[in-house]
Design a protein around this motif. Structure first.
Motif, short mmCIF file in Angstrom:
data_model
loop_
_atom_site.label_atom_id
_atom_site.label_comp_id
_atom_site.label_asym_id
_atom_site.label_seq_id
_atom_site.Cartn_x
_atom_site.Cartn_y
_atom_site.Cartn_z
N GLU A 293 0.82 -1.20 0.00
CA GLU A 293 0.00 0.00 0.00
C GLU A 293 0.86 1.26 0.00
OE1 GLU A 293 -0.19 -2.44 2.13
OE2 GLU A 293 -2.13 -3.41 1.77
N GLN A 294 1.95 1.24 0.79
CA GLN A 294 2.84 2.40 0.82
C GLN A 294 3.58 2.56 -0.50
OE1 GLN A 294 5.28 3.09 4.31
NE2 GLN A 294 3.95 1.79 5.57
N LYS A 295 3.98 1.45 -1.11
CA LYS A 295 4.65 1.55 -2.40
C LYS A 295 3.73 2.20 -3.44
CE LYS A 295 7.18 -1.77 -4.02
NZ LYS A 295 7.67 -3.11 -4.44
N TRP A 298 3.64 5.94 -2.82
CA TRP A 298 4.82 6.63 -3.34
C TRP A 298 4.86 6.61 -4.86
CZ3 TRP A 298 6.97 10.17 -0.78
CH2 TRP A 298 7.08 10.10 0.61
N ARG A 299 4.32 5.57 -5.47
CA ARG A 299 4.23 5.56 -6.94
C ARG A 299 3.40 6.76 -7.42
NH1 ARG A 299 4.33 1.46 -10.95
NH2 ARG A 299 4.41 -0.16 -9.35
N ALA A 300 2.31 7.05 -6.70
CA ALA A 300 1.49 8.20 -7.09
C ALA A 300 2.29 9.50 -7.00
CB ALA A 300 0.25 8.28 -6.19
N TRP A 301 3.12 9.64 -5.95
CA TRP A 301 3.96 10.82 -5.82
C TRP A 301 4.98 10.91 -6.97
CZ3 TRP A 301 4.07 15.18 -3.08
CH2 TRP A 301 3.28 15.27 -1.93
N PHE A 302 5.62 9.78 -7.27
CA PHE A 302 6.62 9.78 -8.35
C PHE A 302 5.97 10.14 -9.68
CE2 PHE A 302 9.52 8.11 -5.37
CZ PHE A 302 10.78 8.11 -5.92
N ASP A 303 4.79 9.57 -9.94
CA ASP A 303 4.11 9.91 -11.19
C ASP A 303 3.78 11.41 -11.23
OD1 ASP A 303 4.20 7.35 -12.13
OD2 ASP A 303 2.18 6.83 -11.46
N TYR A 304 3.28 11.92 -10.14
CA TYR A 304 2.86 13.32 -10.07
C TYR A 304 4.02 14.28 -10.26
CZ TYR A 304 1.20 17.62 -7.71
OH TYR A 304 0.90 18.91 -7.38
N LEU A 305 5.16 14.01 -9.60
CA LEU A 305 6.26 14.97 -9.60
C LEU A 305 7.36 14.66 -10.60
CD1 LEU A 305 6.72 15.56 -5.75
CD2 LEU A 305 5.57 17.04 -7.40
N VAL A 306 7.42 13.43 -11.10
CA VAL A 306 8.56 13.04 -11.94
C VAL A 306 8.14 12.53 -13.31
CG1 VAL A 306 10.59 11.53 -12.11
CG2 VAL A 306 9.92 12.49 -9.88
N PHE A 307 7.24 11.56 -13.37
CA PHE A 307 7.02 10.83 -14.61
C PHE A 307 5.85 11.33 -15.46
CE2 PHE A 307 9.29 7.65 -11.96
CZ PHE A 307 10.42 7.54 -12.77
N ASP A 308 4.87 11.96 -14.88
CA ASP A 308 3.75 12.46 -15.68
C ASP A 308 4.23 13.52 -16.67
OD1 ASP A 308 1.97 10.82 -14.46
OD2 ASP A 308 1.04 12.37 -13.20
#
Length: 356
Positions: A293-295, A298-308
């Motif tokens: 669940e925590q992973k 953090w995936r949502a954060w990475f997508d939002y700030l890095v990969f989107d």
């Protein structure tokens, strides 16, 4: 020179060929090649170099030409026995490597290459790698100029006999120019990382991690997913005077095919502050083994700030003067990020609402 020695076939003819162009102008290179993300062979791009002309006269002429640039620092030379068939790699138990590193004067390396070039049988493997021209070959860069390279790109010479460099990637785009001897590059797109069977990340041959299978004779029983990687592989056979543009993060295996081989490479747009590989290692430590669940969080954060695609606008809802590390790329932002990371790693940076 002092020595201290310690089943399936990937047929190049069956692989797709790298796209080819005739020699291009700096403007075409910048606008059509370096701006893209696929490898490109540039036929005859450095054919006019004096070094290439010397190499066309034979191995001895090439070695004599290199000797003109004596007087620089000793070279780091990889040395191994004939039994490795030129493939620098790990030792059988993977506790070390199948080669040693020695500091060798240029004259000694050239003498040994000349001696082995005319000998029968398989010689010891010798390879001077990534020797910067200014430090090791004074005058080379002025005599053999590449007008495609970005300002500040450093020419690095790779000199040896018929050796193989394990499949690896570079963090920066690369222009590799063949001076003497033929070279075969086998390349794999970054999307095949999961099929490349990556070796140790923290104990590498020369910096970046390598792919474990031998692309010339892969063990598909041990590495079954590698068959899929080979479906996406590209091959390029380069002659003296040719150059190859390799985008950043593209995997490449390199075979030198002749008794004396010389290549010069330029890491295009190299940025020492760009450390995505280190960021990935940090993610291994801090994220990979979290609860699922925590992973996902953090995936949502990475997508939002890095990969989107619109990640660069994540801070647009804030006034410009408080966007700080969420702001657009700039030297000031890089310094803010670096300071924050250093403070975090040293325990000095804490969220403002955390207890002090």
């Amino acid at each position: 020179m002092r020595y201290r020695w310690t089943m399936h076939s990937a047929n190049p003819a069956a692989l797709r060929r790298v796209k080819e162009r005739e020699a291009v102008t700096p403007e075409v290179f910048a606008g059509e090649i370096a701006s893209g993300y696929e490898p490109v062979v540039l036929r005859g791009q450095v054919a006019g170099w004096p070094a290439v002309q010397a190499g066309r006269e034979g191995s001895q002429a090439m070695l004599e030409y290199l000797a003109r640039f004596r007087g620089g620092a000793a070279l780091e030379v990889l040395v191994s026995t004939p039994e490795i068939d030129g493939r620098f790699f790990y030792s059988e138990d993977m506790q070390g490597f199948n080669f040693t590193r020695q500091r060798v004067p240029l004259e000694a390396l050239l003498g040994e290459l000349a001696r082995f070039a005319g000998a029968e049988g398989t010689p010891p493997a010798l390879y001077a790698n990534a020797a910067t021209a200014a430090e090791h070959f004074p005058g080379w860069a002025e005599a053999n100029r590449l007008d495609l390279a970005a300002s500040g790109a450093t020419p690095r010479l790779w000199i040896g006999n018929a050796v193989r460099i394990a499949t690896h990637f570079d963090a920066s785009a690369n222009v590799a120019a063949v001076v003497a001897g033929r070279r075969r590059f086998t390349l794999f797109p970054p999307t095949q990382a999961a099929n490349m069977y990556v070796g140790p990340l923290d104990r590498t041959l020369a910096g970046p991690p390598v792919s474990m299978p031998d692309p010339e004779s892969p063990d598909l029983t041990r590495y079954p997913r590698y068959a899929e990687a080979l479906r996406h592989a590209l091959v390029a056979d380069l002659e003296p005077g040719d150059a190859l543009f390799i985008p950043a993060i593209w995997w490449h295996h390199v075979r030198a095919l002749d008794p004396v081989n010389v290549l010069v490479n330029y890491w295009w747009a190299y940025d020492a502050s760009a450390t995505p590989f280190i960021a990935m290692i940090h993610a291994l430590m801090s994220i990979r083994d979290l609860p699922p669940e925590q992973k996902q969080a953090w995936r949502a954060w990475f997508d939002y700030l890095v990969f989107d695609e619109d990640a660069a606008s994540a801070g647009d809802h804030l006034p410009p003067h408080v966007r700080s590390v969420l702001g657009p790329a700039s030297e000031e932002r890089t310094e803010r990020l670096r300071a924050f990371l250093l403070g975090s790693l040293s325990g000095g940076a804490k969220p403002r609402n955390s207890p002090r």
